[in-house]
Design a protein around this motif. Structure first.
Motif, PDB file in Angstrom:
ATOM      1  N   GLN A  45     -28.420 -31.029 -35.834  1.00 20.54           N
ATOM      2  CA  GLN A  45     -28.557 -32.014 -36.906  1.00 20.54           C
ATOM      3  C   GLN A  45     -28.024 -33.377 -36.481  1.00 20.54           C
ATOM      4  OE1 GLN A  45     -26.221 -31.320 -40.463  1.00 20.54           O
ATOM      5  NE2 GLN A  45     -27.878 -32.040 -41.788  1.00 20.54           N
ATOM      6  N   GLY A  46     -26.912 -33.368 -35.729  1.00 16.13           N
ATOM      7  CA  GLY A  46     -26.294 -34.622 -35.306  1.00 16.13           C
ATOM      8  C   GLY A  46     -27.171 -35.444 -34.385  1.00 16.13           C
ATOM      9  N   SER A  47     -27.955 -34.783 -33.548  1.00 13.39           N
ATOM     10  CA  SER A  47     -28.835 -35.503 -32.625  1.00 13.39           C
ATOM     11  C   SER A  47     -29.877 -36.319 -33.385  1.00 13.39           C
ATOM     12  CB  SER A  47     -29.531 -34.523 -31.680  1.00 13.39           C
ATOM     13  OG  SER A  47     -28.588 -33.878 -30.843  1.00 13.39           O
ATOM     14  N   VAL A  48     -30.446 -35.715 -34.416  1.00 14.76           N
ATOM     15  CA  VAL A  48     -31.446 -36.428 -35.220  1.00 14.76           C
ATOM     16  C   VAL A  48     -30.773 -37.508 -36.059  1.00 14.76           C
ATOM     17  CG1 VAL A  48     -33.173 -36.180 -37.041  1.00 14.76           C
ATOM     18  CG2 VAL A  48     -32.967 -34.446 -35.262  1.00 14.76           C
ATOM     19  N   LEU A  49     -29.596 -37.206 -36.606  1.00 15.71           N
ATOM     20  CA  LEU A  49     -28.864 -38.198 -37.389  1.00 15.71           C
ATOM     21  C   LEU A  49     -28.562 -39.431 -36.550  1.00 15.71           C
ATOM     22  CD1 LEU A  49     -27.402 -38.961 -40.035  1.00 15.71           C
ATOM     23  CD2 LEU A  49     -25.359 -37.836 -39.105  1.00 15.71           C
ATOM     24  N   ALA A  50     -28.105 -39.233 -35.313  1.00 16.36           N
ATOM     25  CA  ALA A  50     -27.792 -40.360 -34.431  1.00 16.36           C
ATOM     26  C   ALA A  50     -29.042 -41.182 -34.133  1.00 16.36           C
ATOM     27  CB  ALA A  50     -27.177 -39.852 -33.132  1.00 16.36           C
ATOM     28  N   GLU A  51     -30.161 -40.506 -33.910  1.00 16.72           N
ATOM     29  CA  GLU A  51     -31.413 -41.210 -33.603  1.00 16.72           C
ATOM     30  C   GLU A  51     -31.861 -42.086 -34.772  1.00 16.72           C
ATOM     31  OE1 GLU A  51     -36.128 -40.103 -32.738  1.00 16.72           O
ATOM     32  OE2 GLU A  51     -34.582 -38.550 -32.623  1.00 16.72           O
ATOM     33  N   VAL A  52     -31.817 -41.524 -35.973  1.00 15.34           N
ATOM     34  CA  VAL A  52     -32.298 -42.268 -37.140  1.00 15.34           C
ATOM     35  C   VAL A  52     -31.317 -43.375 -37.512  1.00 15.34           C
ATOM     36  CG1 VAL A  52     -33.048 -42.068 -39.532  1.00 15.34           C
ATOM     37  CG2 VAL A  52     -33.543 -40.227 -37.935  1.00 15.34           C
ATOM     38  N   ASP A 270     -35.388 -39.903 -44.135  1.00 19.46           N
ATOM     39  CA  ASP A 270     -36.345 -39.896 -43.040  1.00 19.46           C
ATOM     40  C   ASP A 270     -36.931 -38.489 -42.864  1.00 19.46           C
ATOM     41  OD1 ASP A 270     -37.062 -39.537 -40.029  1.00 19.46           O
ATOM     42  OD2 ASP A 270     -36.912 -41.706 -40.282  1.00 19.46           O
ATOM     43  N   PRO A 271     -38.248 -38.358 -42.714  1.00 20.44           N
ATOM     44  CA  PRO A 271     -38.872 -37.029 -42.566  1.00 20.44           C
ATOM     45  C   PRO A 271     -38.318 -36.217 -41.410  1.00 20.44           C
ATOM     46  CG  PRO A 271     -40.543 -38.705 -42.983  1.00 20.44           C
ATOM     47  CD  PRO A 271     -39.249 -39.439 -42.763  1.00 20.44           C
ATOM     48  N   ARG A 272     -37.917 -36.882 -40.327  1.00 22.33           N
ATOM     49  CA  ARG A 272     -37.362 -36.145 -39.182  1.00 22.33           C
ATOM     50  C   ARG A 272     -36.043 -35.478 -39.551  1.00 22.33           C
ATOM     51  NH1 ARG A 272     -37.337 -41.241 -35.339  1.00 22.33           N
ATOM     52  NH2 ARG A 272     -36.902 -42.093 -37.415  1.00 22.33           N
ATOM     53  N   PHE A 273     -35.194 -36.208 -40.278  1.00 20.39           N
ATOM     54  CA  PHE A 273     -33.911 -35.644 -40.689  1.00 20.39           C
ATOM     55  C   PHE A 273     -34.123 -34.507 -41.682  1.00 20.39           C
ATOM     56  CE2 PHE A 273     -30.307 -35.360 -43.556  1.00 20.39           C
ATOM     57  CZ  PHE A 273     -29.251 -35.224 -42.659  1.00 20.39           C
ATOM     58  N   ILE A 274     -35.007 -34.714 -42.640  1.00 18.49           N
ATOM     59  CA  ILE A 274     -35.268 -33.683 -43.644  1.00 18.49           C
ATOM     60  C   ILE A 274     -35.818 -32.418 -42.982  1.00 18.49           C
ATOM     61  CG2 ILE A 274     -36.691 -33.090 -45.637  1.00 18.49           C
ATOM     62  CD1 ILE A 274     -36.546 -36.054 -46.447  1.00 18.49           C
ATOM     63  N   TYR A 275     -36.717 -32.587 -42.020  1.00 15.22           N
ATOM     64  CA  TYR A 275     -37.310 -31.427 -41.349  1.00 15.22           C
ATOM     65  C   TYR A 275     -36.253 -30.606 -40.610  1.00 15.22           C
ATOM     66  CZ  TYR A 275     -39.959 -28.627 -38.042  1.00 15.22           C
ATOM     67  OH  TYR A 275     -40.443 -27.576 -37.300  1.00 15.22           O
ATOM     68  N   VAL A 276     -35.427 -31.273 -39.820  1.00 16.04           N
ATOM     69  CA  VAL A 276     -34.404 -30.557 -39.062  1.00 16.04           C
ATOM     70  C   VAL A 276     -33.417 -29.867 -40.001  1.00 16.04           C
ATOM     71  CG1 VAL A 276     -32.383 -30.882 -37.578  1.00 16.04           C
ATOM     72  CG2 VAL A 276     -34.567 -31.899 -36.950  1.00 16.04           C
ATOM     73  N   THR A 277     -33.014 -30.552 -41.062  1.00 18.32           N
ATOM     74  CA  THR A 277     -32.013 -30.003 -41.977  1.00 18.32           C
ATOM     75  C   THR A 277     -32.571 -28.851 -42.802  1.00 18.32           C
ATOM     76  OG1 THR A 277     -30.953 -32.180 -42.115  1.00 18.32           O
ATOM     77  CG2 THR A 277     -30.398 -30.586 -43.826  1.00 18.32           C
ATOM     78  N   GLU A 278     -33.743 -29.047 -43.384  1.00 13.66           N
ATOM     79  CA  GLU A 278     -34.305 -28.039 -44.281  1.00 13.66           C
ATOM     80  C   GLU A 278     -35.001 -26.897 -43.537  1.00 13.66           C
ATOM     81  OE1 GLU A 278     -34.289 -27.815 -47.592  1.00 13.66           O
ATOM     82  OE2 GLU A 278     -33.723 -29.787 -48.359  1.00 13.66           O
TER      83      GLU A 278
END
Length: 312
Positions: A45-52, A270-278
């Motif tokens: 989750q952190g990798s996507v959070l950092a990117e966004v 962001d859809p990327r964050f939602i996808y990884v999290t959910e």
């Protein structure tokens, strides 16, 4: 008079420089601390959070892993940081609610500014797919017969809960501390421990058919595994409730905090964050403002204080 005018000009110049630096925040790369090792749900989750967040802030957000004490080592590092808004901590809430009560932590809730929370941890007790037990009652029968079980623990609180259950049910829990979900999963699936605590890393292993869920630790059932009972449903007055959040040192200027709050609010949409999290780590996205988060942390700390009083 000339000296006074010169002093005033210097003060104005310094104020202008400070104001300019504040207005241009962030003017350089930021660091996102993660208090767990790579490979678990925090790093996923952190990798996507950092990117966004990097896209939102217009500066690189570089991840730095600082595992230890279930996230407590990273929290202690942040509390003494002079980086203000340039040092961010992505963390579950447990290092803030229980560790100051259970150990001589070098920090407390007042040492931080809370940017916001964005997902709810899905903690569970897990075992390997080929385990000799496949549900809680079978686990208890196994534990009593063996007299001792091994338990991969990531936090001070999960081991306190497991020790309480062991005393109540008449067996010994031998604690094997690990520094993250990846290490826990390795031990569990290799059969090196009987069961383990997971803060969310179990989802990909359960979905792949390599791991089983025995019980959820939250105050409600796991969102994506609704057939798994909670500890409360199994008869124990025990639970763990934790959210994942973004935190900065208390010395961070309010203007920087507001910029980070806005960036986080946009990032979690962001859809990327939602996808990884959910869909990947199977956590519900739940935004919690700084004010609501502070209240939640205070309530949870009060609960964990009561939990420590259960010790003999």
């Amino acid at each position: 008079m000339k000296i006074l005018k010169l002093a005033c000009l210097i003060q104005l110049l310094l104020f202008s420089v400070a104001l300019s630096a504040e207005e241009s925040f962030p003017a350089r790369p930021l660091t996102l601390l993660i208090g767990f090792e790579q490979g678990g749900s925090m790093s996923t989750q952190g990798s996507v959070l950092a990117e966004v967040l990097s896209e939102q802030l217009g500066q690189p957000v570089n991840i730095q892993y600082r595992p230890g004490i279930g996230g407590g080592a990273a929290a202690a590092m942040l509390a003494t940081s002079h980086e203000q808004g340039y040092m961010l901590l992505f963390t579950p809430s447990m290092p803030f609610t229980n560790y100051p009560l259970e150990m001589r932590a070098s920090y407390d809730l007042n040492d931080f500014a809370y940017i916001g929370a964005f997902s709810k941890d899905q903690q569970a007790l897990v075992t390997r797919q080929s385990s000799p037990f496949s549900n809680w009652s079978e686990f208890l029968e196994y534990a009593r017969q063996e007299g001792e079980i091994t338990f991969a623990s990531q936090t001070l609180t999960d081991r306190r809960i497991m020790n309480h259950i062991a005393r109540q049910e008449g067996f010994i829990a031998r604690i094997i501390p690990v520094t993250g979900g990846s290490a826990m999963a390795t031990l569990v699936m290799a059969g090196d421990v009987d069961i383990g605590f997971s803060g969310g890393s179990h989802s990909k292993f359960v979905d792949a058919g390599n791991m089983q869920l025995l019980a959820g630790l939250g105050n409600s059932r796991l969102k994506h595994y609704a057939t798994v009972p909670t500890l409360k449903e199994l008869g124990y007055d025990l639970q763990m409730s934790s959210v994942r959040m973004l935190v900065v040192p208390a010395t961070t200027p309010p203007s920087q905090q507001q910029i980070l709050i806005s960036a986080l609010h946009n990032a979690i949409s962001d859809p990327r964050f939602i996808y990884v999290t959910e869909e990947i780590i199977h956590q519900p996205v739940r935004y919690m403002s700084a004010e609501s988060l502070t209240q939640f942390l205070q309530q949870q700390q009060a609960y964990y204080l009561r939990l420590t009083e259960l010790e003999p």
